[in-house]
Design a protein around this motif. Structure first.
Motif, PDB file in Angstrom:
ATOM      1  N   LEU A  30     -24.765 -49.100  -6.554  1.00 35.75           N
ATOM      2  CA  LEU A  30     -24.086 -48.656  -7.762  1.00 35.75           C
ATOM      3  C   LEU A  30     -25.052 -47.918  -8.691  1.00 35.75           C
ATOM      4  O   LEU A  30     -24.714 -46.871  -9.262  1.00 35.75           O
ATOM      5  CB  LEU A  30     -23.459 -49.852  -8.496  1.00 35.75           C
ATOM      6  N   ILE A  31     -26.259 -48.406  -8.818  1.00 35.29           N
ATOM      7  CA  ILE A  31     -27.267 -47.764  -9.658  1.00 35.29           C
ATOM      8  C   ILE A  31     -27.633 -46.389  -9.103  1.00 35.29           C
ATOM      9  O   ILE A  31     -27.764 -45.416  -9.855  1.00 35.29           O
ATOM     10  CB  ILE A  31     -28.511 -48.665  -9.805  1.00 35.29           C
ATOM     11  N   VAL A  32     -27.774 -46.290  -7.770  1.00 31.03           N
ATOM     12  CA  VAL A  32     -28.084 -45.000  -7.139  1.00 31.03           C
ATOM     13  C   VAL A  32     -26.943 -44.009  -7.383  1.00 31.03           C
ATOM     14  O   VAL A  32     -27.187 -42.843  -7.729  1.00 31.03           O
ATOM     15  CB  VAL A  32     -28.353 -45.167  -5.627  1.00 31.03           C
ATOM     16  N   LYS A  33     -25.698 -44.456  -7.226  1.00 30.54           N
ATOM     17  CA  LYS A  33     -24.554 -43.577  -7.470  1.00 30.54           C
ATOM     18  C   LYS A  33     -24.552 -43.081  -8.915  1.00 30.54           C
ATOM     19  O   LYS A  33     -24.368 -41.894  -9.176  1.00 30.54           O
ATOM     20  CB  LYS A  33     -23.230 -44.289  -7.176  1.00 30.54           C
ATOM     21  N   ALA A  34     -24.758 -43.988  -9.854  1.00 32.37           N
ATOM     22  CA  ALA A  34     -24.746 -43.618 -11.271  1.00 32.37           C
ATOM     23  C   ALA A  34     -25.915 -42.687 -11.594  1.00 32.37           C
ATOM     24  O   ALA A  34     -25.743 -41.702 -12.330  1.00 32.37           O
ATOM     25  CB  ALA A  34     -24.808 -44.874 -12.142  1.00 32.37           C
ATOM     26  N   ALA A  35     -27.080 -42.966 -11.066  1.00 38.90           N
ATOM     27  CA  ALA A  35     -28.258 -42.142 -11.344  1.00 38.90           C
ATOM     28  C   ALA A  35     -28.083 -40.733 -10.781  1.00 38.90           C
ATOM     29  O   ALA A  35     -28.395 -39.743 -11.464  1.00 38.90           O
ATOM     30  CB  ALA A  35     -29.512 -42.791 -10.760  1.00 38.90           C
TER      31      ALA A  35
ATOM     32  N   ILE B 173     -25.299 -34.136 -14.092  1.00 40.79           N
ATOM     33  CA  ILE B 173     -24.883 -33.716 -15.431  1.00 40.79           C
ATOM     34  C   ILE B 173     -26.090 -33.220 -16.238  1.00 40.79           C
ATOM     35  O   ILE B 173     -26.003 -32.213 -16.941  1.00 40.79           O
ATOM     36  CB  ILE B 173     -24.151 -34.866 -16.150  1.00 40.79           C
ATOM     37  N   ALA B 174     -27.202 -33.898 -16.131  1.00 36.74           N
ATOM     38  CA  ALA B 174     -28.405 -33.485 -16.861  1.00 36.74           C
ATOM     39  C   ALA B 174     -28.878 -32.105 -16.395  1.00 36.74           C
ATOM     40  O   ALA B 174     -29.247 -31.261 -17.221  1.00 36.74           O
ATOM     41  CB  ALA B 174     -29.514 -34.523 -16.678  1.00 36.74           C
TER      42      ALA B 174
ATOM     43  N   ALA C  62     -21.485 -26.003 -12.947  1.00 34.24           N
ATOM     44  CA  ALA C  62     -20.462 -26.951 -13.404  1.00 34.24           C
ATOM     45  C   ALA C  62     -19.133 -26.717 -12.703  1.00 34.24           C
ATOM     46  O   ALA C  62     -18.358 -27.657 -12.507  1.00 34.24           O
ATOM     47  CB  ALA C  62     -20.284 -26.837 -14.920  1.00 34.24           C
ATOM     48  N   SER C  63     -18.859 -25.461 -12.322  1.00 30.90           N
ATOM     49  CA  SER C  63     -17.584 -25.178 -11.670  1.00 30.90           C
ATOM     50  C   SER C  63     -17.567 -25.606 -10.210  1.00 30.90           C
ATOM     51  O   SER C  63     -16.493 -25.744  -9.614  1.00 30.90           O
ATOM     52  CB  SER C  63     -17.265 -23.683 -11.760  1.00 30.90           C
ATOM     53  N   LEU C  64     -18.734 -25.814  -9.650  1.00 32.98           N
ATOM     54  CA  LEU C  64     -18.777 -26.293  -8.268  1.00 32.98           C
ATOM     55  C   LEU C  64     -18.186 -27.700  -8.212  1.00 32.98           C
ATOM     56  O   LEU C  64     -18.404 -28.498  -9.115  1.00 32.98           O
ATOM     57  CB  LEU C  64     -20.215 -26.321  -7.750  1.00 32.98           C
ATOM     58  N   PRO C  65     -17.477 -28.004  -7.175  1.00 29.72           N
ATOM     59  CA  PRO C  65     -16.855 -29.332  -7.102  1.00 29.72           C
ATOM     60  C   PRO C  65     -17.837 -30.426  -6.680  1.00 29.72           C
ATOM     61  O   PRO C  65     -17.533 -31.274  -5.852  1.00 29.72           O
ATOM     62  CB  PRO C  65     -15.747 -29.133  -6.066  1.00 29.72           C
ATOM     63  N   LEU C  66     -19.030 -30.411  -7.290  1.00 28.28           N
ATOM     64  CA  LEU C  66     -20.064 -31.364  -6.895  1.00 28.28           C
ATOM     65  C   LEU C  66     -19.674 -32.806  -7.187  1.00 28.28           C
ATOM     66  O   LEU C  66     -19.916 -33.700  -6.372  1.00 28.28           O
ATOM     67  CB  LEU C  66     -21.382 -31.030  -7.604  1.00 28.28           C
ATOM     68  N   VAL C  67     -19.067 -33.038  -8.342  1.00 28.41           N
ATOM     69  CA  VAL C  67     -18.649 -34.404  -8.675  1.00 28.41           C
ATOM     70  C   VAL C  67     -17.561 -34.866  -7.702  1.00 28.41           C
ATOM     71  O   VAL C  67     -17.592 -35.997  -7.219  1.00 28.41           O
ATOM     72  CB  VAL C  67     -18.163 -34.498 -10.137  1.00 28.41           C
TER      73      VAL C  67
ATOM     74  N   VAL D 131     -17.123 -33.772  -4.652  1.00 30.31           N
ATOM     75  CA  VAL D 131     -17.760 -33.990  -3.347  1.00 30.31           C
ATOM     76  C   VAL D 131     -18.511 -35.315  -3.342  1.00 30.31           C
ATOM     77  O   VAL D 131     -18.416 -36.088  -2.378  1.00 30.31           O
ATOM     78  CB  VAL D 131     -18.696 -32.806  -2.995  1.00 30.31           C
ATOM     79  N   LEU D 132     -19.240 -35.601  -4.428  1.00 29.10           N
ATOM     80  CA  LEU D 132     -19.928 -36.899  -4.504  1.00 29.10           C
ATOM     81  C   LEU D 132     -18.933 -38.054  -4.441  1.00 29.10           C
ATOM     82  O   LEU D 132     -19.169 -39.048  -3.741  1.00 29.10           O
ATOM     83  CB  LEU D 132     -20.751 -37.000  -5.790  1.00 29.10           C
ATOM     84  N   ALA D 133     -17.815 -37.923  -5.153  1.00 29.68           N
ATOM     85  CA  ALA D 133     -16.803 -38.979  -5.130  1.00 29.68           C
ATOM     86  C   ALA D 133     -16.259 -39.174  -3.716  1.00 29.68           C
ATOM     87  O   ALA D 133     -16.060 -40.313  -3.274  1.00 29.68           O
ATOM     88  CB  ALA D 133     -15.664 -38.648  -6.093  1.00 29.68           C
ATOM     89  N   LEU D 134     -16.041 -38.077  -3.010  1.00 30.23           N
ATOM     90  CA  LEU D 134     -15.575 -38.188  -1.620  1.00 30.23           C
ATOM     91  C   LEU D 134     -16.625 -38.855  -0.730  1.00 30.23           C
ATOM     92  O   LEU D 134     -16.286 -39.682   0.125  1.00 30.23           O
ATOM     93  CB  LEU D 134     -15.217 -36.816  -1.061  1.00 30.23           C
ATOM     94  N   VAL D 135     -17.874 -38.472  -0.938  1.00 28.47           N
ATOM     95  CA  VAL D 135     -18.954 -39.083  -0.145  1.00 28.47           C
ATOM     96  C   VAL D 135     -19.030 -40.580  -0.412  1.00 28.47           C
ATOM     97  O   VAL D 135     -19.099 -41.396   0.521  1.00 28.47           O
ATOM     98  CB  VAL D 135     -20.310 -38.407  -0.443  1.00 28.47           C
TER      99      VAL D 135
END
Length: 116
Positions: A4-9, A15-16, A33-38, A40-44
């Motif tokens: 959980l800490i790794v995911k949050a970090a 974002i930073a 920001a427009s890239l669907p990185l978040v 993609v991370l959520a899917l991963v």
């Protein structure tokens, strides 16, 4: 707990990076920001947690459908800022409109055959 800490970090780091790039070059920050990185991370993270193809597919489709009512936010904010409203009020109005659009979409989508 470490997972959980790794995911949050990792998510916070993303974002930073976007905010720092945007400070120096708004166009590039907007591109990142427009890239669907978040998404993609959520899917991963979802795939790693469940290995469920149906859950991953449902997540991807829901993300697609919910992107649509969020798009006006990116037109409302610059319009309000350029009209002379301060940043915080512009952001608040745009967020309220976006929430209303999300609610309206959630009500209308099932009637259109969209499963969220």
């Amino acid at each position: 707990m470490i997972y959980l800490i790794v995911k949050a970090a990792l998510s916070g780091l993303l974002i930073a990076v976007i905010s720092e790039v945007s400070r120096r070059a708004p166009g590039w920050g907007g591109l990142i920001a427009s890239l669907p990185l978040v998404s993609v991370l959520a899917l991963v993270w979802l795939w790693r947690d469940t290995h469920d193809p149906e859950a991953a597919a449902a997540q991807a489709m829901s993300t697609f459908w919910f992107v649509l009512p969020s798009l006006p936010l990116f037109l409302i904010i610059p319009w309000l800022l350029r009209s002379g409203l301060n940043f915080w009020l512009s952001l608040a109005i745009a967020c309220l409109v976006t929430m209303a659009l999300y609610a309206a979409f959630a009500l209308v989508a099932p009637r259109l055959g969209v499963r969220l």
